[in-house]
Scaffold this motif. Sequence first.
Motif, PDB file in Angstrom:
ATOM      1  N   ILE A 115       0.668  -1.256   0.095  1.00 10.41           N
ATOM      2  CA  ILE A 115      -0.149  -0.073  -0.070  1.00 10.41           C
ATOM      3  C   ILE A 115       0.788   1.323   0.058  1.00 10.41           C
ATOM      4  O   ILE A 115       0.449   2.490  -0.341  1.00 10.41           O
ATOM      5  N   LEU A 116       2.141   1.121   0.526  1.00  8.66           N
ATOM      6  CA  LEU A 116       2.748   2.210   0.450  1.00  8.66           C
ATOM      7  C   LEU A 116       3.600   2.641  -0.837  1.00  8.66           C
ATOM      8  O   LEU A 116       4.192   3.668  -1.141  1.00  8.66           O
ATOM      9  N   ASP A 117       3.517   1.477  -1.696  1.00  4.75           N
ATOM     10  CA  ASP A 117       3.998   1.792  -3.050  1.00  4.75           C
ATOM     11  C   ASP A 117       3.250   2.867  -3.928  1.00  4.75           C
ATOM     12  O   ASP A 117       3.746   3.236  -4.951  1.00  4.75           O
ATOM     13  N   VAL A 118       1.962   2.983  -3.449  1.00  9.38           N
ATOM     14  CA  VAL A 118       1.305   3.941  -4.382  1.00  9.38           C
ATOM     15  C   VAL A 118       0.580   5.174  -3.368  1.00  9.38           C
ATOM     16  O   VAL A 118      -0.402   4.638  -2.531  1.00  9.38           O
ATOM     17  N   GLU A 119       0.908   6.189  -3.729  1.00  6.72           N
ATOM     18  CA  GLU A 119       0.418   7.631  -3.152  1.00  6.72           C
ATOM     19  C   GLU A 119      -0.898   7.645  -3.522  1.00  6.72           C
ATOM     20  O   GLU A 119      -1.254   7.232  -4.158  1.00  6.72           O
ATOM     21  N   PRO A 120      -1.691   8.477  -2.627  1.00 11.13           N
ATOM     22  CA  PRO A 120      -3.058   8.871  -2.887  1.00 11.13           C
ATOM     23  C   PRO A 120      -3.061   9.678  -4.258  1.00 11.13           C
ATOM     24  O   PRO A 120      -2.141  10.302  -4.506  1.00 11.13           O
TER      25      PRO A 120
END
Length: 109
Positions: A7-12
């Motif tokens: 989940i931390l691989d893709v920013e909002p």
Amino acid sequence: MQRVCGILDVEPAAAIQVKVPNGIGDRMAVVIVRDSDGSWHALGDTCTHANVSLAGGEVAEGTIECWKHGSPFDLATGRPLALPATEPVPVYTITVRGDDVFVDVDSTL
């Protein structure tokens, strides 16, 4: 379902391209999108108009826009919302479990 990223691989309000093997062993380009509201989406990563990656496009309000000619695609349905694209991109089942993101490229929505 296969793990494709954390989940931390893709920013909002961002997207990344991943290569995911399908059931016959071919590696498929998939764009993993985290919308500005935090929702997750997985779509085929090739614009149906210009045959370019969607991963470099702008993500906003439920869409990803092709960086080359500007066609926005609906993240839920894969449908283009404006020209020049006229054909939808496939939308795949995506699941977030803990810190991991999983996609099933053998199942489209």
